[in-house]
Design a protein around this motif. Structure first.
Motif, PDB file in Angstrom:
ATOM      1  N   ALA A 188      -3.303   5.628  -5.248  1.00 53.72           N
ATOM      2  CA  ALA A 188      -5.084   5.972  -4.644  1.00 53.72           C
ATOM      3  C   ALA A 188      -5.733   6.021  -5.587  1.00 53.72           C
ATOM      4  O   ALA A 188      -6.868   6.333  -5.322  1.00 53.72           O
ATOM      5  CB  ALA A 188      -4.764   6.421  -3.615  1.00 53.72           C
ATOM      6  N   THR A 189      -5.479   7.546  -6.245  1.00 51.89           N
ATOM      7  CA  THR A 189      -6.201   8.775  -7.470  1.00 51.89           C
ATOM      8  C   THR A 189      -7.261   7.954  -8.145  1.00 51.89           C
ATOM      9  O   THR A 189      -7.909   7.817  -8.829  1.00 51.89           O
ATOM     10  CB  THR A 189      -5.104   9.313  -7.420  1.00 51.89           C
ATOM     11  N   LEU A 190      -6.240   6.522  -8.905  1.00 52.33           N
ATOM     12  CA  LEU A 190      -6.935   5.944  -9.770  1.00 52.33           C
ATOM     13  C   LEU A 190      -7.360   4.723  -9.437  1.00 52.33           C
ATOM     14  O   LEU A 190      -8.667   4.230  -9.697  1.00 52.33           O
ATOM     15  CB  LEU A 190      -5.715   5.224 -10.753  1.00 52.33           C
ATOM     16  N   LEU A 191      -7.180   4.344  -7.859  1.00 50.04           N
ATOM     17  CA  LEU A 191      -8.460   3.073  -7.009  1.00 50.04           C
ATOM     18  C   LEU A 191      -9.888   4.053  -6.979  1.00 50.04           C
ATOM     19  O   LEU A 191     -10.533   3.260  -7.044  1.00 50.04           O
ATOM     20  CB  LEU A 191      -7.970   2.798  -5.590  1.00 50.04           C
ATOM     21  N   GLN A 192      -9.645   5.461  -6.671  1.00 57.85           N
ATOM     22  CA  GLN A 192     -10.819   5.784  -5.766  1.00 57.85           C
ATOM     23  C   GLN A 192     -11.862   6.385  -7.188  1.00 57.85           C
ATOM     24  O   GLN A 192     -12.687   6.714  -7.024  1.00 57.85           O
ATOM     25  CB  GLN A 192     -10.528   7.368  -5.792  1.00 57.85           C
ATOM     26  N   ALA A 193     -10.445   6.624  -8.544  1.00 58.93           N
ATOM     27  CA  ALA A 193     -11.537   6.572  -9.898  1.00 58.93           C
ATOM     28  C   ALA A 193     -12.713   5.277 -10.383  1.00 58.93           C
ATOM     29  O   ALA A 193     -14.068   5.468 -10.881  1.00 58.93           O
ATOM     30  CB  ALA A 193     -11.367   7.078 -11.371  1.00 58.93           C
ATOM     31  N   TYR A 194     -12.246   3.894  -9.450  1.00 61.71           N
ATOM     32  CA  TYR A 194     -12.551   2.495 -10.041  1.00 61.71           C
ATOM     33  C   TYR A 194     -13.415   2.516  -8.318  1.00 61.71           C
ATOM     34  O   TYR A 194     -12.383   1.317  -7.622  1.00 61.71           O
ATOM     35  CB  TYR A 194     -11.532   1.959 -10.724  1.00 61.71           C
ATOM     36  N   TRP A 196       0.367  -1.152   0.168  1.00 62.43           N
ATOM     37  CA  TRP A 196      -0.289  -0.298  -0.196  1.00 62.43           C
ATOM     38  C   TRP A 196       1.056   1.518   0.188  1.00 62.43           C
ATOM     39  O   TRP A 196       0.618   2.166  -0.958  1.00 62.43           O
ATOM     40  CB  TRP A 196      -1.025   0.067   1.818  1.00 62.43           C
ATOM     41  N   ALA A 197       1.983   1.465   0.143  1.00 63.91           N
ATOM     42  CA  ALA A 197       3.177   2.415   1.162  1.00 63.91           C
ATOM     43  C   ALA A 197       3.488   2.669  -0.719  1.00 63.91           C
ATOM     44  O   ALA A 197       3.221   3.986  -1.080  1.00 63.91           O
ATOM     45  CB  ALA A 197       4.401   2.046   1.766  1.00 63.91           C
ATOM     46  N   THR A 198       3.642   1.861  -1.611  1.00 70.50           N
ATOM     47  CA  THR A 198       4.419   1.493  -2.733  1.00 70.50           C
ATOM     48  C   THR A 198       3.724   2.541  -4.123  1.00 70.50           C
ATOM     49  O   THR A 198       3.532   3.607  -4.569  1.00 70.50           O
ATOM     50  CB  THR A 198       4.783   0.469  -3.719  1.00 70.50           C
ATOM     51  N   ALA A 199       2.150   1.533  -3.410  1.00 68.55           N
ATOM     52  CA  ALA A 199       1.126   2.495  -4.516  1.00 68.55           C
ATOM     53  C   ALA A 199       0.608   3.549  -3.857  1.00 68.55           C
ATOM     54  O   ALA A 199       0.354   4.180  -5.078  1.00 68.55           O
ATOM     55  CB  ALA A 199      -0.227   1.417  -4.396  1.00 68.55           C
ATOM     56  N   ALA A 200       0.941   4.593  -2.776  1.00 67.56           N
ATOM     57  CA  ALA A 200       0.345   5.385  -2.934  1.00 67.56           C
ATOM     58  C   ALA A 200       1.518   6.265  -3.080  1.00 67.56           C
ATOM     59  O   ALA A 200       0.861   7.787  -4.062  1.00 67.56           O
ATOM     60  CB  ALA A 200       0.132   5.828  -0.811  1.00 67.56           C
ATOM     61  N   ALA A 201       2.609   5.972  -3.311  1.00 66.12           N
ATOM     62  CA  ALA A 201       3.880   6.992  -3.904  1.00 66.12           C
ATOM     63  C   ALA A 201       3.880   6.817  -5.015  1.00 66.12           C
ATOM     64  O   ALA A 201       3.873   7.986  -5.817  1.00 66.12           O
ATOM     65  CB  ALA A 201       4.862   6.082  -2.897  1.00 66.12           C
TER      66      ALA A 201
END
Length: 212
Positions: free
Chosen positions: A67-73, A58-63
């Motif tokens: 997270a922005t992409l996941l929010q869109a989906y 999750w740290a790598t994903a956030a960096a």
């Protein structure tokens, strides 16, 4: 890296925020505690490795801005939320069965059957199926990395947080696998397992019914 050190005034609050989050009781910490008490130090440290891996994911994903992409989906997050909630409920059922067992030896034998791989995957599953974790990491990255900061700042934030997380997870495993802790567990096995069942059940239901 020298350039990143100039951002320490912003990075230090991010470290503090992570430290507060990582030492607070949650599904991951409770999994380490219960595993260490029921299966010993090695098992506690093994499940800690899985939780550490989930946190790093999750740290790598956030960096990377995922997270922005996941929010869109939103559907992807909903699936993660359901999977995480169901997994916690599964752990609650297992703990409840252990609590209801009158045979201490049978209950202990059942908990000790977990392999290295299954413990790592259990720890990873607990953390990576919690979609709220990525937003916590996104907040930490945002807090410590102001606009225009170089990418090395993100690496410094993640590296420092991961070091604190690893030490914290292993410390929990070491503390709750001591002879004194094991003695307490043997004397209060059914109460402890019942409490774990209640905690996992509450966390699972809360995750399933909460809005992201």
């Amino acid at each position: 890296m020298h350039e990143a050190l100039a951002y320490l005034p912003q990075i230090l609050p991010a470290y503090l925020a992570y430290l507060v989050a990582v030492v607070s009781p949650g599904p991951a910490i409770m999994a380490i505690v219960s595993t260490s008490m029921t299966q010993g130090r090695r098992a506690g440290m093994t499940i800690s490795l899985g939780i550490f891996g989930g946190s790093l994911t999750w740290a790598t994903a956030a960096a990377l801005g995922l997270a922005t992409l996941l929010q869109a989906y939103a559907m992807a997050l909903e699936v993660l939320k359901v999977l995480g909630g169901l997994y916690l409920l599964y752990l609650a059922i297992k703990a409840l069965r252990a609590a209801r067992s009158h045979d201490e030896m049978a209950a202990t034998a059942a908990t000790k059957s977990a392999s290295f791989k299954s413990l790592v995957l259990r720890g990873y599953g607990i953390h990576v199926t919690n979609p709220k974790a990525i937003f916590a990491w996104l907040a930490i990255i945002t807090l410590g990395m102001p606009r225009g900061a170089p990418a090395s700042v993100a690496f410094l934030i993640i590296g420092g947080c991961m070091m604190m997380g690893f030490i914290t997870f292993m410390a929990y495993a070491a503390i709750f696998s001591t002879p004194h802790a094991l003695k307490i567990y043997r004397g209060m096995r059914r109460w402890i397992e019942g409490a774990m069942a209640g905690f996992y059940g509450f966390a699972g239901i809360k995750l399933l019914t909460s809005s992201l």
